[in-house]
Scaffold this active site. Structure first.
Site, PDB file in Angstrom:
ATOM      1  N   CYS A   2       0.820  -1.215   0.000  1.00 17.38           N
ATOM      2  CA  CYS A   2       0.000   0.000   0.000  1.00 17.38           C
ATOM      3  C   CYS A   2       0.852   1.264   0.000  1.00 17.38           C
ATOM      4  O   CYS A   2       1.899   1.321   0.640  1.00 17.38           O
ATOM      5  CB  CYS A   2      -0.893   0.038   1.231  1.00 17.38           C
ATOM      6  SG  CYS A   2      -1.993  -1.364   1.348  1.00 17.38           S
ATOM      7  N   ARG A  27       5.378  -0.116  -5.838  1.00 14.99           N
ATOM      8  CA  ARG A  27       5.311  -0.869  -4.582  1.00 14.99           C
ATOM      9  C   ARG A  27       4.372  -2.069  -4.696  1.00 14.99           C
ATOM     10  O   ARG A  27       4.419  -2.970  -3.868  1.00 14.99           O
ATOM     11  CB  ARG A  27       4.834   0.051  -3.448  1.00 14.99           C
ATOM     12  CG  ARG A  27       5.793   1.186  -3.158  1.00 14.99           C
ATOM     13  CD  ARG A  27       5.133   2.231  -2.284  1.00 14.99           C
ATOM     14  NE  ARG A  27       4.906   1.777  -0.929  1.00 14.99           N
ATOM     15  CZ  ARG A  27       5.780   1.876   0.063  1.00 14.99           C
ATOM     16  NH1 ARG A  27       6.948   2.437  -0.166  1.00 14.99           N
ATOM     17  NH2 ARG A  27       5.503   1.454   1.262  1.00 14.99           N
ATOM     18  N   TRP A  72      -2.883  -2.764  -1.722  1.00 20.22           N
ATOM     19  CA  TRP A  72      -2.466  -4.137  -2.005  1.00 20.22           C
ATOM     20  C   TRP A  72      -3.260  -4.996  -1.027  1.00 20.22           C
ATOM     21  O   TRP A  72      -3.049  -4.923   0.184  1.00 20.22           O
ATOM     22  CB  TRP A  72      -0.959  -4.256  -1.767  1.00 20.22           C
ATOM     23  CG  TRP A  72      -0.355  -5.546  -2.228  1.00 20.22           C
ATOM     24  CD1 TRP A  72       0.007  -5.871  -3.501  1.00 20.22           C
ATOM     25  CD2 TRP A  72      -0.004  -6.664  -1.424  1.00 20.22           C
ATOM     26  NE1 TRP A  72       0.558  -7.124  -3.528  1.00 20.22           N
ATOM     27  CE2 TRP A  72       0.560  -7.644  -2.284  1.00 20.22           C
ATOM     28  CE3 TRP A  72      -0.116  -6.970  -0.061  1.00 20.22           C
ATOM     29  CZ2 TRP A  72       1.010  -8.874  -1.823  1.00 20.22           C
ATOM     30  CZ3 TRP A  72       0.332  -8.205   0.390  1.00 20.22           C
ATOM     31  CH2 TRP A  72       0.891  -9.133  -0.489  1.00 20.22           C
ATOM     32  N   ASN A  96      -1.921   2.187   5.598  1.00 16.49           N
ATOM     33  CA  ASN A  96      -0.970   1.169   5.157  1.00 16.49           C
ATOM     34  C   ASN A  96      -0.597   0.363   6.403  1.00 16.49           C
ATOM     35  O   ASN A  96      -0.285   0.946   7.432  1.00 16.49           O
ATOM     36  CB  ASN A  96       0.265   1.870   4.558  1.00 16.49           C
ATOM     37  CG  ASN A  96       1.401   0.911   4.229  1.00 16.49           C
ATOM     38  OD1 ASN A  96       1.213  -0.302   4.248  1.00 16.49           O
ATOM     39  ND2 ASN A  96       2.555   1.460   3.930  1.00 16.49           N
ATOM     40  N   GLY A  97      -0.651  -0.967   6.302  1.00 16.38           N
ATOM     41  CA  GLY A  97      -0.300  -1.785   7.467  1.00 16.38           C
ATOM     42  C   GLY A  97      -1.423  -2.747   7.805  1.00 16.38           C
ATOM     43  O   GLY A  97      -2.325  -2.978   6.989  1.00 16.38           O
ATOM     44  N   GLU A 480      18.539 -17.414  -7.190  1.00 11.19           N
ATOM     45  CA  GLU A 480      18.108 -16.078  -7.590  1.00 11.19           C
ATOM     46  C   GLU A 480      17.573 -16.095  -9.031  1.00 11.19           C
ATOM     47  O   GLU A 480      16.575 -15.435  -9.337  1.00 11.19           O
ATOM     48  CB  GLU A 480      19.271 -15.089  -7.415  1.00 11.19           C
ATOM     49  CG  GLU A 480      19.020 -13.680  -7.877  1.00 11.19           C
ATOM     50  CD  GLU A 480      17.865 -12.961  -7.164  1.00 11.19           C
ATOM     51  OE1 GLU A 480      17.319 -13.484  -6.184  1.00 11.19           O
ATOM     52  OE2 GLU A 480      17.500 -11.872  -7.644  1.00 11.19           O
ATOM     53  N   LYS A 484      13.833 -14.973 -10.072  1.00 10.70           N
ATOM     54  CA  LYS A 484      13.563 -13.942 -11.084  1.00 10.70           C
ATOM     55  C   LYS A 484      12.572 -14.458 -12.124  1.00 10.70           C
ATOM     56  O   LYS A 484      11.632 -13.779 -12.484  1.00 10.70           O
ATOM     57  CB  LYS A 484      14.840 -13.513 -11.822  1.00 10.70           C
ATOM     58  CG  LYS A 484      15.835 -12.672 -11.061  1.00 10.70           C
ATOM     59  CD  LYS A 484      15.437 -11.222 -10.883  1.00 10.70           C
ATOM     60  CE  LYS A 484      14.606 -11.024  -9.665  1.00 10.70           C
ATOM     61  NZ  LYS A 484      15.213 -10.916  -8.389  1.00 10.70           N
ATOM     62  N   GLU A 487       9.041 -14.894 -10.658  1.00 10.19           N
ATOM     63  CA  GLU A 487       8.430 -13.608 -10.298  1.00 10.19           C
ATOM     64  C   GLU A 487       7.817 -12.902 -11.501  1.00 10.19           C
ATOM     65  O   GLU A 487       6.712 -12.383 -11.414  1.00 10.19           O
ATOM     66  CB  GLU A 487       9.499 -12.656  -9.716  1.00 10.19           C
ATOM     67  CG  GLU A 487       9.807 -12.834  -8.257  1.00 10.19           C
ATOM     68  CD  GLU A 487      10.891 -11.869  -7.778  1.00 10.19           C
ATOM     69  OE1 GLU A 487      10.744 -11.367  -6.668  1.00 10.19           O
ATOM     70  OE2 GLU A 487      11.878 -11.624  -8.501  1.00 10.19           O
ATOM     71  N   HIS A 503      19.144 -36.854  -6.372  1.00  6.29           N
ATOM     72  CA  HIS A 503      18.367 -37.159  -5.162  1.00  6.29           C
ATOM     73  C   HIS A 503      16.923 -36.688  -5.302  1.00  6.29           C
ATOM     74  O   HIS A 503      16.251 -36.446  -4.304  1.00  6.29           O
ATOM     75  CB  HIS A 503      19.031 -36.519  -3.939  1.00  6.29           C
ATOM     76  CG  HIS A 503      20.414 -37.039  -3.695  1.00  6.29           C
ATOM     77  ND1 HIS A 503      20.666 -38.328  -3.298  1.00  6.29           N
ATOM     78  CD2 HIS A 503      21.626 -36.459  -3.846  1.00  6.29           C
ATOM     79  CE1 HIS A 503      21.968 -38.517  -3.188  1.00  6.29           C
ATOM     80  NE2 HIS A 503      22.578 -37.388  -3.520  1.00  6.29           N
ATOM     81  N   LYS A 602       6.627  -4.540  -4.034  1.00  3.22           N
ATOM     82  CA  LYS A 602       8.039  -4.193  -3.926  1.00  3.22           C
ATOM     83  C   LYS A 602       8.463  -4.116  -2.475  1.00  3.22           C
ATOM     84  O   LYS A 602       9.510  -4.593  -2.083  1.00  3.22           O
ATOM     85  CB  LYS A 602       8.269  -2.847  -4.628  1.00  3.22           C
ATOM     86  CG  LYS A 602       9.705  -2.353  -4.571  1.00  3.22           C
ATOM     87  CD  LYS A 602      10.571  -3.207  -5.456  1.00  3.22           C
ATOM     88  CE  LYS A 602      12.028  -2.790  -5.446  1.00  3.22           C
ATOM     89  NZ  LYS A 602      12.862  -3.901  -5.948  1.00  3.22           N
TER      90      LYS A 602
HETATM   91  C1  G6P Z   1       9.766  -8.331  -1.890  1.00  2.00           C
HETATM   92  C2  G6P Z   1      10.359  -7.857  -3.202  1.00  2.00           C
HETATM   93  C3  G6P Z   1      11.676  -8.575  -3.449  1.00  2.00           C
HETATM   94  C4  G6P Z   1      12.616  -8.377  -2.276  1.00  2.00           C
HETATM   95  C5  G6P Z   1      11.968  -8.772  -0.942  1.00  2.00           C
HETATM   96  C6  G6P Z   1      12.800  -8.306   0.237  1.00  2.00           C
HETATM   97  O1  G6P Z   1       9.399  -9.667  -2.002  1.00  2.00           O
HETATM   98  O2  G6P Z   1       9.474  -8.116  -4.274  1.00  2.00           O
HETATM   99  O3  G6P Z   1      12.281  -8.054  -4.624  1.00  2.00           O
HETATM  100  O4  G6P Z   1      13.762  -9.139  -2.476  1.00  2.00           O
HETATM  101  O5  G6P Z   1      10.690  -8.154  -0.810  1.00  2.00           O
HETATM  102  O6  G6P Z   1      12.808  -6.907   0.232  1.00  2.00           O
HETATM  103  P1  G6P Z   1      13.928  -6.000   0.883  1.00  2.00           P
HETATM  104  O7  G6P Z   1      13.483  -4.583   0.591  1.00  2.00           O
HETATM  105  O8  G6P Z   1      13.911  -6.298   2.352  1.00  2.00           O
HETATM  106  O9  G6P Z   1      15.221  -6.340   0.237  1.00  2.00           O
END
Ligand code: G6P
Length: 607
Positions: A2, A27, A72, A96-97, A480, A484, A487, A503, A602
């Site tokens: 949010c 965000r 969100w 927000n929260g 990673e 990616k 996501e 395994h 985000k």
């Molecule tokens: C969310 C974002 C990711 C990020 C993660 C941790 O899931 O989409 O891209 O890696 O939060 O966020 P931070 O700001 O703590 O690195």
């Protein structure tokens, strides 16, 4: 997650609210809304989907005071009825929260006759303030009283038709900052939303409540005492949050990595030494006594931690563990006051990482270090030591330049700890420093491989699954790469250390399963080659990222792209880049919303 924008100014602020929301789109959100003080009553516009829809709906709305929000969904589906602002009588609220006691409040307020029209926890805040106003007509005091009843994390902004020209904001746990403009005062979840009107920012502390007017600003702290908070001049440039020549923020951020790394490593530019002082004034004394390291983080940041574990143990000789923040905070663990807690976070506001840091401190672990991209964030403010990565604002939900700059910071930490522990020879130090300085150039050379990577992306974008393999310090890079891909392209992807193949995951391998392999020319390459044979023998199609000097050749079913240089310990920083590009291009072929993937946010400011 949010986003809040609020404004009290001497002229029409509707376009400021909309522009601010557009800057917060990154965000992550699923609906948006705004409310302003109208000529007769509160005027509210809400819409599901993009801020552009809200903008159309708000055409013609004018006011000098208002609040706006991107939502969100947490409590209740993403629909107009649940979108903020929520209204009760003359007042409107954005939030927000998460309010943990919202059910109890809902029951209490329903019994008082309030009719709830949404499924949100936020609506109970609106009715609560309205109910307090029956005995406390002063809006500031009413918000103050109401927030004392809230349990949970929140940032809120409130307007009241009976108090035109004022916005009241409050925060506890969730981020909120103020902007001090020439003809108005503003509030937002992050600075990028307010750069359009001012660079002068005031960071609110937990428990603060502020009253914004066109020419007035007053703040009270958690105890209700009037306080002054310092004004910081934001170093963010408006251009840094514009797309410029790029199609997507993720693309821009991938290509900004040489610059971001150069900026992050700037402090070692002229010097040959790895000084503890780069982590804070007390770093030398804190690090000298450290007997082990525990890294806490979420998402991509946790992959940076997993990579660093290989460096910290191999180069600095310090035992290191890495734990997902949301697990650590609720686990019964054994505290060790001599252990260094390292929290890694791009945003510095991730609720679980912040809570994990607070949990560690509460257990007596006072040696804390934040590696973070946002200097004024909660995680930085609550840590004893800090290192600020200089990636610049990262807007794409899928983290790229934040990750590589975190890795650079963690490598610096490795060198500093190794030096403090007497495990770093002068020759090794000079050689690592030289490699760090050369990184931006080395990254540029990898970025030049984009056309070949793009051609691969065409070929597996129609697949429904993918397997990523790596070994040693490149196993977290495989993790990673898989993150990616899922996501942003929604292709199901998993990563395994290549030695684990037989395994379990080998059972999944057939001609439909692309196997992406991180295969630098390191001490594990020969072992990895045997793992690749195992895949090939089952008909799996291999996509291998090797190094220029690797003795590994392409053949039927074995596709190879060679990175120009072999980069030793720092190789993970180079090898993640083709995986970022691969995901980006696979997502483009699939036509997904690259910068705002479905269901993701985000900045995850709720647990
Ligand atoms: C969310 C974002 C990711 C990020 C993660 C941790 O899931 O989409 O891209 O890696 O939060 O966020 P931070 O700001 O703590 O690195």
């Amino acid at each position: 997650m949010c986003g809040i924008v609020a404004a009290a100014a001497s002229s029409n602020i509707v376009s400021v609210l909309i522009e601010g929301l557009k800057k917060l789109e990154y965000r992550g959100y699923d609906s948006a809304g705004l409310a302003v003080i109208g000529s007769q009553q509160i005027e509210r516009v809400r819409s599901v989907g993009r801020v552009a829809e809200l903008e159309k709906g708000a055409a013609g709305t004018q006011s000098s005071t208002g609040i706006a929000h991107t939502r969100w969904a947490t409590h209740g589906a993403p629909c107009e009825r649940n979108a903020h602002p929520h209204v009760s009588g003359h007042i409107a609220v954005v939030h927000n929260g998460i309010i943990e006691n919202h059910e109890a409040l809902r029951t209490e307020l329903s019994a008082q006759g309030y009719i709830f029209t949404s499924d949100t926890d936020t609506e109970s805040i609106a009715h609560l303030i309205e109910s307090v106003q029956k005995t406390e007509p002063d809006l500031f005091k009413a918000v103050q009283q109401a927030t004392r009843r809230l349990i949970g994390a929140y940032a809120i902004a409130v307007i009241d038709q009976r108090h035109p020209g004022k916005v009241i904001v409050a925060r506890e746990g969730s981020p909120l900052l103020l902007g001090v403009g020439e003809a108005g005062h503003y509030a937002a979840s992050d600075a990028s939303a307010l750069l359009q009107v001012t660079r002068n920012m005031v960071y609110l502390e937990n428990g603060d409540i502020a009253e914004l007017g066109a020419n007035t600003l007053r703040i009270a702290d958690a105890a209700g005492q009037a306080v002054e908070r310092p004004v910081h001049v934001s170093e963010l440039s408006a251009a840094a949050v514009e797309l410029g020549e790029y199609q997507h923020y993720m693309q821009k951020e991938i290509f900004e990595q040489p610059q971001a790394l150069g900026n992050t490593l700037e402090m070692i530019g002229g010097s040959k030494s790895s000084q503890p002082g780069i982590f804070g004034a007390d770093a030398a004394s804190i690090l000298a006594d450290v007997d082990s390291i525990l890294i806490l983080a979420c998402g991509t940041s946790s992959h940076a931690g997993l990579t660093a574990r290989y460096w910290l143990e191999a180069i600095a000789g310090v035992p290191c563990n890495v734990e997902i923040a949301s697990e650590y905070r609720y686990r019964v663990s054994v505290p060790n006051p001599r252990q260094l807690i390292v929290v890694i976070s791009q945003s510095g506001e991730t609720a679980d990482t912040l809570a994990a840091l607070q949990h560690a401190k509460a257990k007596g672990q006072a040696k804390t270090l934040a590696i973070c991209n946002v200097p004024e964030s909660a995680i930085v403010r609550e840590s004893a030591l800090r290192f600020i990565t200089r990636a610049g604002p990262e807007i794409g939900v899928a983290s790229t330049k934040a990750f590589t700059t975190q890795l650079a910071a963690l490598f610096l930490l490795t060198l500093v700890v190794a030096k403090v522990k007497g495990r770093l020879s002068e020759a090794d130090e000079a050689s690592y420093q030289e490699q760090l300085r050369h990184l931006p150039v080395a990254v540029n050379k990898v970025l030049a491989l984009e056309p070949a990577i793009k051609a691969w992306a065409q070929r597996f974008a129609n697949k429904s699954d993918a397997l990523f393999l790596g070994r040693g310090r490149h196993y977290p890079i495989a993790l990673e790469g898989a993150l990616k891909l899922k996501e942003i392209s929604y292709i199901h992807a998993e990563a395994y250390p290549a030695g684990e193949l037989k395994h379990g995951p080998l059972a999944l391998v057939d001609a439909n399963m692309p196997v992406i392999t991180v295969a630098p020319n390191d001490e594990l390459l020969e072992k990895l080659k045997s793992n690749l044979q195992e895949v090939r023998a089952r008909g799996g199609e291999l996509y291998v990222f090797a190094d220029g000097d690797s003795e590994i050749e392409g053949s039927e079913g074995v596709n190879i792209i060679k990175l120009p240089e072999h980069y030793g310990q720092l190789s993970p920083i180079l090898h993640v880049i083709p995986l970022q590009l691969l995901s980006y291009h696979a997502a483009l072929v699939k036509g997904t919303d690259v910068d705002k993937p479905r269901n993701l946010a985000k900045s995850v400011t709720v647990e």
